[in-house]
Structure formats: structure tokens, C-alpha cells
Write a protein that holds these residues in place. Sequence first.
Motif, PDB file in Angstrom:
ATOM      1  N   GLY A 292      21.635  35.374  29.822  1.00  0.00           N
ATOM      2  CA  GLY A 292      21.801  36.013  29.527  1.00  0.00           C
ATOM      3  C   GLY A 292      21.038  36.251  27.353  1.00  0.00           C
ATOM      4  O   GLY A 292      21.281  37.569  27.313  1.00  0.00           O
ATOM      5  N   ARG A 293      21.055  35.673  27.639  1.00  0.00           N
ATOM      6  CA  ARG A 293      20.803  34.922  25.711  1.00  0.00           C
ATOM      7  C   ARG A 293      18.880  34.908  25.460  1.00  0.00           C
ATOM      8  O   ARG A 293      18.711  35.146  26.931  1.00  0.00           O
ATOM      9  N   ASN A 294      18.873  36.406  24.607  1.00  0.00           N
ATOM     10  CA  ASN A 294      17.397  36.148  24.315  1.00  0.00           C
ATOM     11  C   ASN A 294      16.825  34.794  24.149  1.00  0.00           C
ATOM     12  O   ASN A 294      17.292  34.098  22.834  1.00  0.00           O
ATOM     13  N   VAL A 295      15.357  34.399  24.754  1.00  0.00           N
ATOM     14  CA  VAL A 295      15.207  33.050  24.135  1.00  0.00           C
ATOM     15  C   VAL A 295      13.196  33.115  23.965  1.00  0.00           C
ATOM     16  O   VAL A 295      12.985  33.627  24.853  1.00  0.00           O
ATOM     17  N   ILE A 296      12.531  32.960  23.481  1.00  0.00           N
ATOM     18  CA  ILE A 296      11.757  32.091  23.741  1.00  0.00           C
ATOM     19  C   ILE A 296      11.545  31.404  24.938  1.00  0.00           C
ATOM     20  O   ILE A 296      11.258  30.056  24.848  1.00  0.00           O
ATOM     21  N   SER A 297      11.121  32.089  25.855  1.00  0.00           N
ATOM     22  CA  SER A 297      10.667  31.255  27.297  1.00  0.00           C
ATOM     23  C   SER A 297       8.894  30.729  26.363  1.00  0.00           C
ATOM     24  O   SER A 297       8.250  31.353  26.998  1.00  0.00           O
ATOM     25  N   LEU A 298       9.169  29.570  27.621  1.00  0.00           N
ATOM     26  CA  LEU A 298       7.481  28.733  27.511  1.00  0.00           C
ATOM     27  C   LEU A 298       7.381  28.732  28.704  1.00  0.00           C
ATOM     28  O   LEU A 298       6.068  28.515  29.405  1.00  0.00           O
ATOM     29  N   VAL A 299       8.207  28.498  29.356  1.00  0.00           N
ATOM     30  CA  VAL A 299       8.057  28.925  31.155  1.00  0.00           C
ATOM     31  C   VAL A 299       8.879  30.347  31.924  1.00  0.00           C
ATOM     32  O   VAL A 299       9.731  29.747  31.919  1.00  0.00           O
ATOM     33  N   SER A 300       7.901  31.012  32.455  1.00  0.00           N
ATOM     34  CA  SER A 300       8.683  32.424  33.142  1.00  0.00           C
ATOM     35  C   SER A 300       8.128  31.877  34.919  1.00  0.00           C
ATOM     36  O   SER A 300       7.759  30.910  35.488  1.00  0.00           O
ATOM     37  N   ALA A 301       9.237  32.361  35.895  1.00  0.00           N
ATOM     38  CA  ALA A 301       9.109  32.133  37.708  1.00  0.00           C
ATOM     39  C   ALA A 301       7.375  32.678  37.628  1.00  0.00           C
ATOM     40  O   ALA A 301       6.386  31.852  38.499  1.00  0.00           O
ATOM     41  N   GLU A 302       7.081  33.478  37.006  1.00  0.00           N
ATOM     42  CA  GLU A 302       6.308  34.260  37.885  1.00  0.00           C
ATOM     43  C   GLU A 302       4.840  33.029  37.206  1.00  0.00           C
ATOM     44  O   GLU A 302       3.535  32.836  37.539  1.00  0.00           O
ATOM     45  N   SER A 303       4.297  32.789  36.120  1.00  0.00           N
ATOM     46  CA  SER A 303       3.716  32.027  35.441  1.00  0.00           C
ATOM     47  C   SER A 303       3.576  30.713  36.383  1.00  0.00           C
ATOM     48  O   SER A 303       2.569  31.099  36.619  1.00  0.00           O
ATOM     49  N   ALA A 304       4.950  30.207  36.657  1.00  0.00           N
ATOM     50  CA  ALA A 304       4.735  28.803  37.109  1.00  0.00           C
ATOM     51  C   ALA A 304       4.618  29.483  39.018  1.00  0.00           C
ATOM     52  O   ALA A 304       3.198  28.239  39.663  1.00  0.00           O
ATOM     53  N   ALA A 305       4.166  30.507  39.299  1.00  0.00           N
ATOM     54  CA  ALA A 305       3.723  30.832  40.968  1.00  0.00           C
ATOM     55  C   ALA A 305       1.964  30.559  40.166  1.00  0.00           C
ATOM     56  O   ALA A 305       1.158  30.839  41.382  1.00  0.00           O
ATOM     57  N   ASP A 306       1.752  31.949  39.557  1.00  0.00           N
ATOM     58  CA  ASP A 306      -0.027  31.886  39.023  1.00  0.00           C
ATOM     59  C   ASP A 306       0.079  30.599  39.490  1.00  0.00           C
ATOM     60  O   ASP A 306      -1.181  30.802  39.763  1.00  0.00           O
ATOM     61  N   THR A 307       0.804  29.336  38.668  1.00  0.00           N
ATOM     62  CA  THR A 307      -0.042  28.072  38.249  1.00  0.00           C
ATOM     63  C   THR A 307      -0.369  27.746  40.127  1.00  0.00           C
ATOM     64  O   THR A 307      -1.172  27.145  40.985  1.00  0.00           O
ATOM     65  N   ILE A 308       0.784  28.325  40.825  1.00  0.00           N
ATOM     66  CA  ILE A 308       0.641  27.752  43.103  1.00  0.00           C
ATOM     67  C   ILE A 308      -1.001  28.396  42.706  1.00  0.00           C
ATOM     68  O   ILE A 308      -1.253  27.676  43.821  1.00  0.00           O
ATOM     69  N   TRP A 309      -1.018  29.496  43.036  1.00  0.00           N
ATOM     70  CA  TRP A 309      -2.439  30.752  43.642  1.00  0.00           C
ATOM     71  C   TRP A 309      -3.836  29.996  42.707  1.00  0.00           C
ATOM     72  O   TRP A 309      -4.292  29.380  42.996  1.00  0.00           O
ATOM     73  N   ILE A 310      -3.073  29.701  41.190  1.00  0.00           N
ATOM     74  CA  ILE A 310      -4.685  28.940  40.799  1.00  0.00           C
ATOM     75  C   ILE A 310      -5.194  27.463  40.947  1.00  0.00           C
ATOM     76  O   ILE A 310      -5.666  27.566  41.824  1.00  0.00           O
ATOM     77  N   LEU A 311      -3.525  26.481  41.870  1.00  0.00           N
ATOM     78  CA  LEU A 311      -3.931  25.479  42.616  1.00  0.00           C
ATOM     79  C   LEU A 311      -4.816  25.909  43.850  1.00  0.00           C
ATOM     80  O   LEU A 311      -5.915  24.809  44.792  1.00  0.00           O
ATOM     81  N   GLU A 312      -4.314  27.086  44.703  1.00  0.00           N
ATOM     82  CA  GLU A 312      -5.471  27.190  45.596  1.00  0.00           C
ATOM     83  C   GLU A 312      -6.512  27.163  46.040  1.00  0.00           C
ATOM     84  O   GLU A 312      -7.259  27.285  47.251  1.00  0.00           O
ATOM     85  N   LYS A 313      -6.565  28.267  45.099  1.00  0.00           N
ATOM     86  CA  LYS A 313      -7.741  28.660  44.754  1.00  0.00           C
ATOM     87  C   LYS A 313      -8.676  27.652  44.708  1.00  0.00           C
ATOM     88  O   LYS A 313     -10.162  27.521  44.270  1.00  0.00           O
ATOM     89  N   GLU A 314      -7.900  26.424  43.490  1.00  0.00           N
ATOM     90  CA  GLU A 314      -9.249  24.976  42.795  1.00  0.00           C
ATOM     91  C   GLU A 314      -8.757  24.101  44.665  1.00  0.00           C
ATOM     92  O   GLU A 314     -10.079  24.233  44.975  1.00  0.00           O
ATOM     93  N   GLN A 315      -9.116  24.367  45.408  1.00  0.00           N
ATOM     94  CA  GLN A 315      -8.628  23.422  46.793  1.00  0.00           C
ATOM     95  C   GLN A 315      -9.472  24.261  47.587  1.00  0.00           C
ATOM     96  O   GLN A 315      -9.975  24.012  48.178  1.00  0.00           O
ATOM     97  N   GLU A 316      -9.749  25.718  47.441  1.00  0.00           N
ATOM     98  CA  GLU A 316     -10.665  26.225  47.754  1.00  0.00           C
ATOM     99  C   GLU A 316     -12.044  26.654  48.174  1.00  0.00           C
ATOM    100  O   GLU A 316     -12.978  26.584  48.019  1.00  0.00           O
ATOM    101  N   SER A 317     -11.709  25.923  46.066  1.00  0.00           N
ATOM    102  CA  SER A 317     -13.729  26.053  45.801  1.00  0.00           C
ATOM    103  C   SER A 317     -13.919  24.328  46.299  1.00  0.00           C
ATOM    104  O   SER A 317     -15.240  24.318  45.943  1.00  0.00           O
ATOM    105  N   ALA A 318     -13.038  23.608  46.171  1.00  0.00           N
ATOM    106  CA  ALA A 318     -12.972  22.092  46.263  1.00  0.00           C
ATOM    107  C   ALA A 318     -14.226  21.930  48.503  1.00  0.00           C
ATOM    108  O   ALA A 318     -15.037  21.344  48.190  1.00  0.00           O
ATOM    109  N   GLU A 319     -12.978  23.086  49.123  1.00  0.00           N
ATOM    110  CA  GLU A 319     -13.927  22.733  50.240  1.00  0.00           C
ATOM    111  C   GLU A 319     -14.873  23.479  50.202  1.00  0.00           C
ATOM    112  O   GLU A 319     -15.285  22.818  51.313  1.00  0.00           O
ATOM    113  N   GLN A 320     -15.041  24.621  49.593  1.00  0.00           N
ATOM    114  CA  GLN A 320     -16.222  25.478  50.555  1.00  0.00           C
ATOM    115  C   GLN A 320     -17.624  24.764  49.511  1.00  0.00           C
ATOM    116  O   GLN A 320     -18.729  25.315  49.331  1.00  0.00           O
TER     117      GLN A 320
END
Length: 337
Positions: A292-320
Motif C-alpha cells: 500500500g505504499r505510493n510508488v511510481i509504477s512502471l507497469v500496471s495490470a491494465e497496461s499489460a492487458a492492453d499489450t495482449i489486446w495489441i498482440l491479438e490485433k497484430e495476429q489479426e492483421s497478419a492473417e487478413q
Amino acid sequence: MRVAVIGAGGMAASHFKAYQRIPMLEVIAVCDIDSNAASNAGKEMGCRAFTDMDAMLDICEPDAVDICLPSFLHFETVMKCLARNLHIFCEKPLAHTSTEAEQILKEADRRGRVIQVGQVLRFWPEYQYLKESISNEKYGRLCHLLMQRQFGTHEAGSWYMDPEKCRMACFEMHIHDTDFINSMFGLPDYVDSVGREVPGIHLSYISTRYLYAGAEAVMQAEAGWSDSSLEFAAGYRAVFEHGVLEYKEGVVKEYPANEGAREVDLQGSMGIPSDIVGVIRELKEFEAKAEGRNVISLVSAESAADTIWILEKEQESAEQGKKICCRRKSRDANERK
């Protein structure tokens, strides 16, 4: 904070080296279905060893878990540990689909638990230096960024060789560079990818351009596995208006305009390898958040989830064979720090 480590393979070995340098994190137990691996890890860390995760969690009652399992087991294991109200550090990828990743975020929010994802490149000195050079325009504006990683064939019998368990080079290697671009610039407006997958011979390749509205810089990343004896290699080349920054074969070099090349001194890590430095830093961030300490976060769970979203779009782009829109609706919950 008392931590139980789930999985005692190669990734866990790096984590053990980091834990030995973080006194505020106590590894109280380790679990692996391979009894020899579990026993050896327990001896290394001076803790109890188990071959059954539920038994370990029942008996040891940790505050948090560190999940170092093969990626196809991440979603199921994370959800089981959230059901026990544990804070969770999970190696990348958080899940194999963006739908699963969003389920994890919602459950963690509902329970008030911290999720930290091992997108370790954000913590590497060589990549932090790249990010700083881009943001402070040390050599002028960025013109072109190329990020790369390549590897040969994994051992026969490895889960990496099983197309039912592994999402190939895109989710296991390329994810690092996609995530780093996401960390610097956020979700791209479009991705434009080419790629090829031949699971039978472990051939896997993807190359992506990340397109941002109004951006002048060209940003690309590529990764691949091959049926070969090629050793692992990763790096980047950033071309600026008045110079080039390159990371190659473990060394960062600057090539300023009208000056000779020079190696960048990144010895602030006191000789500790960058991969271990990165794990130390990300585990310290995890501990601070969980306490519970204040910290300058370099990675949030939301941002890591966004990366998975991007990867799915990359695969979709390669397939199409065409560029794909990567924009998405904002989440209802505020981003956790």
C-alpha cells in the motif's frame, strides 16, 4: 511480505536470484509438479517445497504468490489465487487472450488485490535509457525505431513446441517489444503486421508497424523462432534527427552526428546482469504496491492487458493482410497504480 513461488523452472531461477537481494520479500515456499525441481528450489531458497499448489497455499498461507508457470497455465492459476485473496505477481503474458486478461482485472478489482505482470523490459537499464533518450530528445526527435528478437528451436518435448499450449513467438517473445512500445506511446491507432506460423517445425515470425495518428516516427518490431541452432538475440536501433542509439549483443552504443561512436556506461546496477536487475526492480514495485505504499509504477495490470489486446490485433492483421484498428473503449474502473 511472505511469498510462495509457483513453478521452479528457468524463469523461477531468475526470480530466486532476485529474491536473495530483496530482504523485504521472504520466500516461504516453492511448488513444482517435478519433485526434484521443487526440492532443489527449496534448498536454494531455504524454504519448504511442495508438488501440490493447493496444499502449499493451505499450509503456508502466504501473503502473495509469484507465478512462474508456462503461460498456458497463467489464467487458471491467477484466478485460483485471486479466489484465495492473494496478491499476485505473474510472469508474462498475464493470459492468452484479452478476454481472459479483462476477467482477471475485474476479479482483482473486486477483491482489492494487486496484480503485477512480469513485463520486465520496462525495468531493464538498456531499455530505460532508450525511453529517456526518446522523451528528452537527446539527439532530436525520434525518426525510426526498430526492435528485434530471434531464437532457434526449443528442446523436443518442451511445451513451447506444443501448438495447443504455446501461442508461438508472438506471445512468448514479440510480446516484450510490443509491450515496451505500449509503455512509451500507449495503444497505437492501427497495427500493420506480416507473419508466418508453421508449428510443426517451430517456424514462427511476425513483424509489425505501430501507427499513431500524427506521429512522424516509424516504429517497428519483429520476432521469430526458427528450426535452427541460432542463439537468442534481442536488441533495438533508434534513429534520431542527429544520432543513433543501438543495443546489440548486450551493449548500448551511441552514434552522435559529427562524433565518434561511444559505449553507454550503465554500471549503476553494480555488475548485476540486466535480466536480474529487471526482476529485482519489478518485484520491488510489486512489494510496494501490495504493502500500500505510493510508488511510481512502471507497469500496471491494465497496461499489460492492453499489450495482449495489441498482440491479438497484430495476429489479426497478419492473417487478413491489412492494417487493423487497435483503438478500444476505456475501462470503467480507474487504472490502478
